[in-house]
Structures are given as C-alpha cells and as structure tokens.
Design a protein around this motif. Structure first.
Motif, short mmCIF file in Angstrom:
data_model
loop_
_atom_site.label_atom_id
_atom_site.label_comp_id
_atom_site.label_asym_id
_atom_site.label_seq_id
_atom_site.Cartn_x
_atom_site.Cartn_y
_atom_site.Cartn_z
N THR A 118 41.95 30.90 78.21
CA THR A 118 42.45 32.10 77.61
C THR A 118 43.47 32.92 78.46
OG1 THR A 118 39.77 32.69 77.12
CG2 THR A 118 41.61 34.56 77.00
N LEU A 119 43.66 32.75 79.69
CA LEU A 119 45.00 33.40 80.39
C LEU A 119 46.17 32.60 79.74
CD1 LEU A 119 43.72 33.96 83.80
CD2 LEU A 119 44.44 35.77 82.25
N SER A 161 47.28 40.00 88.89
CA SER A 161 48.47 40.71 88.45
C SER A 161 49.36 40.04 87.40
CB SER A 161 49.62 40.47 89.78
OG SER A 161 50.12 39.34 90.01
N PRO A 162 50.10 40.71 86.63
CA PRO A 162 51.16 40.04 85.65
C PRO A 162 51.87 38.78 86.37
CG PRO A 162 51.15 42.52 85.45
CD PRO A 162 50.38 42.31 86.72
N ALA A 163 52.29 39.13 87.42
CA ALA A 163 53.11 38.14 87.83
C ALA A 163 52.48 36.66 87.96
CB ALA A 163 53.57 38.56 89.31
N THR A 164 51.14 36.88 88.59
CA THR A 164 50.24 35.48 88.61
C THR A 164 49.99 34.93 87.26
OG1 THR A 164 49.09 36.47 90.51
CG2 THR A 164 48.01 34.74 89.47
N TYR A 169 36.67 34.18 91.19
CA TYR A 169 37.21 33.52 90.04
C TYR A 169 38.73 34.15 90.17
CZ TYR A 169 33.51 31.89 87.59
OH TYR A 169 32.24 31.29 87.10
N ARG A 170 39.12 35.40 90.71
CA ARG A 170 40.48 35.71 91.22
C ARG A 170 41.07 34.67 91.91
NH1 ARG A 170 39.63 40.30 93.49
NH2 ARG A 170 39.68 39.86 95.69
N ASP A 171 40.29 34.05 92.84
CA ASP A 171 41.03 33.16 93.87
C ASP A 171 40.89 31.86 93.05
OD1 ASP A 171 41.43 31.52 96.05
OD2 ASP A 171 39.55 31.83 97.26
N LEU A 172 40.42 31.37 92.32
CA LEU A 172 40.40 30.20 91.34
C LEU A 172 41.76 30.39 90.85
CD1 LEU A 172 39.66 27.58 90.17
CD2 LEU A 172 38.36 28.84 88.40
N VAL A 173 41.81 31.53 89.85
CA VAL A 173 43.31 31.82 89.07
C VAL A 173 44.53 31.71 89.96
CG1 VAL A 173 44.42 33.42 87.60
CG2 VAL A 173 41.94 33.15 87.14
N GLU A 174 44.48 32.25 90.99
CA GLU A 174 45.56 32.56 91.95
C GLU A 174 45.94 31.16 92.58
OE1 GLU A 174 44.44 35.37 94.70
OE2 GLU A 174 45.17 37.10 93.26
N ARG A 175 44.71 30.10 92.78
CA ARG A 175 45.10 28.82 93.27
C ARG A 175 45.86 28.09 92.12
NH1 ARG A 175 42.91 27.44 98.19
NH2 ARG A 175 41.69 29.14 99.13
N ALA A 176 45.36 28.21 91.00
CA ALA A 176 45.73 27.33 89.87
C ALA A 176 47.23 27.90 89.62
CB ALA A 176 44.96 27.68 88.60
N ALA A 177 47.53 29.31 89.87
CA ALA A 177 49.00 29.65 89.49
C ALA A 177 49.75 29.44 90.65
CB ALA A 177 48.86 31.04 89.45
N GLU A 178 49.32 29.21 91.79
CA GLU A 178 50.27 29.23 92.95
C GLU A 178 50.53 27.51 93.37
OE1 GLU A 178 48.67 31.60 95.81
OE2 GLU A 178 48.81 33.52 94.75
N GLY A 179 49.35 26.83 93.26
CA GLY A 179 49.38 25.43 93.61
C GLY A 179 49.17 25.18 94.89
N ASP A 229 41.86 41.86 78.63
CA ASP A 229 42.98 42.22 79.67
C ASP A 229 42.44 43.20 80.51
OD1 ASP A 229 44.81 40.45 78.01
OD2 ASP A 229 45.55 42.21 76.80
N GLY A 230 41.65 44.01 80.22
CA GLY A 230 41.19 44.83 81.33
C GLY A 230 40.44 44.33 82.46
N TYR A 231 39.49 43.18 81.96
CA TYR A 231 38.82 42.55 82.86
C TYR A 231 39.95 41.81 83.72
CZ TYR A 231 36.57 37.90 84.33
OH TYR A 231 35.86 37.14 84.93
N VAL A 232 40.85 41.27 83.50
CA VAL A 232 41.82 40.68 84.13
C VAL A 232 42.52 41.53 85.18
CG1 VAL A 232 43.92 39.16 84.17
CG2 VAL A 232 42.21 38.58 82.59
#
Length: 259
Positions: free
Chosen positions: A169-170, A246-249, A135-145, A236-239
């Motif tokens: 939620t993010l 990261s907050p930047a992501t 799920y971290r990978d999914l979030v980062e891919r969505a954020a980075e394109g 937020d703790g989970y994330v």
C-alpha cells in the motif's frame, strides 16, 4: 522456481512481492522484497536457491518463544534481525501454547471463537504498541536497505500478511491487488497444516474449529484497514501518526522498490 510453482518447496509461502503495478504507473521491482513462512524448514536441496537470491536482510516477525524454539536458517551473506510485532499478551501472541492446554484451548477457540480470535489479531496488528514499533522497523529496513530483504513469521499469512499489505500500500499498489497477494497464502499452507494438526490433537478440538486460524480471508485484512480508519482517520494518518514513518522514508522506499 520449482516444478510446483514455489521458489522454495520447503518454505511454500516464500514469494517475491515484485511485479505489482502501482497507481503512479510503476512496477514493484522483482528480487528486492520477499515474504515467507517459517525459515527453519529450508531443506538441503533448496539451500542453493535460497543462498543464491542475494538476500541481505532477514527480518523475523515471530515472538521470542517461536524464535528460540525453531531458529531460522539465515541465507549466506544476510544479517538476521528479530523484529517482534506481537507482545506476550497480544491476541495472537504464542497461541500455540494455549492449544496445549485443553481447557484454555476450548475457551479461546471452540464454538466459533477461533473466528473472533482472528479478527482480534488483525485489529491488534494495527494498534498494539509492539506492532507499531515492529512494523515501523520493517518499513524503515525495506526503505534503507541493504536489499534484498525477506520478512516472515510462522505461517507467513497474518503477521507477514499485514506487513506485505502495509508495504504494498505504501508503494501505491491498489487494494484489490493487495488483497489478492494476501489471499495467495491459502494455497501455500502445507507446512502450517502439518503443525496445526499436531496442535489440534493436543487441544482436543476438532479440525473444523481451528480452520479459521489456518487460512486467510479477505475480511480479516479488511478489518485491519477498517480499524485504521476508525482509530487513525485514514491509512495516511496511521502511517504518519501511529507508525511515525516519515515522508522521506516513504519516498526512499518507493525510489528503491518501484521502477
């Protein structure tokens, strides 16, 4: 959009996560983030629509066994990536194999056990190390394109359901809207019902015993959020601590996805 209200008739749980309002007063952009059920089912008539959505990333959340058995049809111009969110010993990992063994199926799913099984799945989706990495990978891919991006599993309701809940939620979408998006999968399980009924025949179980595994319930999703609070103290703790996003992501995700 087809006459039946589906973007793709052959993948009925394929849908756009755009249009939701956020707490900050924005709107999740359309045409950038899609969730779906299995994508090996895309029919010839649906191909022009599927290829015309401008999808640049396809993220497959299924297990290796599922991916090898039923490989995806990848849209033209898209990169395919396998991102597992369940290890081989996770509660929901390759449960279809268990249904082919009558004795194992009865032990795992009969007499109300299917209901307990589903709650176990939803708790593991927020604590299992494979799930956290995926799920971290999914979030980062969505954020980075690059976008647009589609992510999916087999039914598009549990693994994909948590992925959608996490992303929305993010983005600042409120819980009621997140749950409503999640529950929309119940009207889109035609394909799932077909293969689950075939599995049910092999398992020796009654269809009613397997229904908890074929539909979503608000309680399933809420159990994930509750387990997050129990284990990590807050969403937020989970994330930050478990997913290590990261907050930047998160900021990049919102900048890309919210208008």
């Amino acid at each position: 959009m087809t006459n039946d209200g589906f973007i793709l008739s052959s993948a009925p749980n394929f849908r756009d996560l755009g249009g939701h309002r956020t707490a900050q007063g924005g709107t999740v952009r359309h045409g950038l983030l899609y969730r779906s059920d299995a994508l090996h089912t895309i029919s010839e008539p649906d191909l022009p629509v599927y290829n015309g959505l401008g999808i640049r990333q396809l993220v497959d959340l299924r297990t290796a066994h599922e991916r090898e058995s039923l490989p995806d049809i990848t849209p033209e111009g898209a990169a395919y990536t396998a991102v597992s969110v369940q290890g081989p010993t996770a509660a929901g990992g390759n449960f279809s194999e268990a249904l082919l063994d009558r004795e194992r199926a009865r032990a795992m799913f009969a007499d109300g056990a299917a209901d307990r099984f589903m709650f176990d799945v939803y708790r593991e989706l927020v604590t299992d190390p494979v799930a956290l990495t995926g799920y971290r990978d999914l979030v980062e891919r969505a954020a980075e394109g690059p976008t647009a991006l589609v992510f999916h599993c087999s039914a598009g309701k549990d693994r994909t359901g948590w992925g959608a809940a996490l992303l929305l939620t993010l983005l600042g979408v409120d819980r009621a809207a997140v749950v409503a998006d999640y529950l929309a999968s119940n009207a889109r399980q035609e394909n799932t019902d077909k293969w689950m009924r075939l599995l049910a025949e092999h398992s020796g179980l009654e269809w009613d015993e397997l229904i908890p595994m074929t539909r979503v319930r608000a309680e399933y999703l809420e159990s994930s959020f509750a387990h997050i609070d129990e284990v990590y103290g807050s969403f937020d703790g989970y994330v930050s601590d478990a997913l290590a996003v990261s907050p930047a992501t998160v900021a990049a995700l919102r900048a890309r996805m919210v208008a």
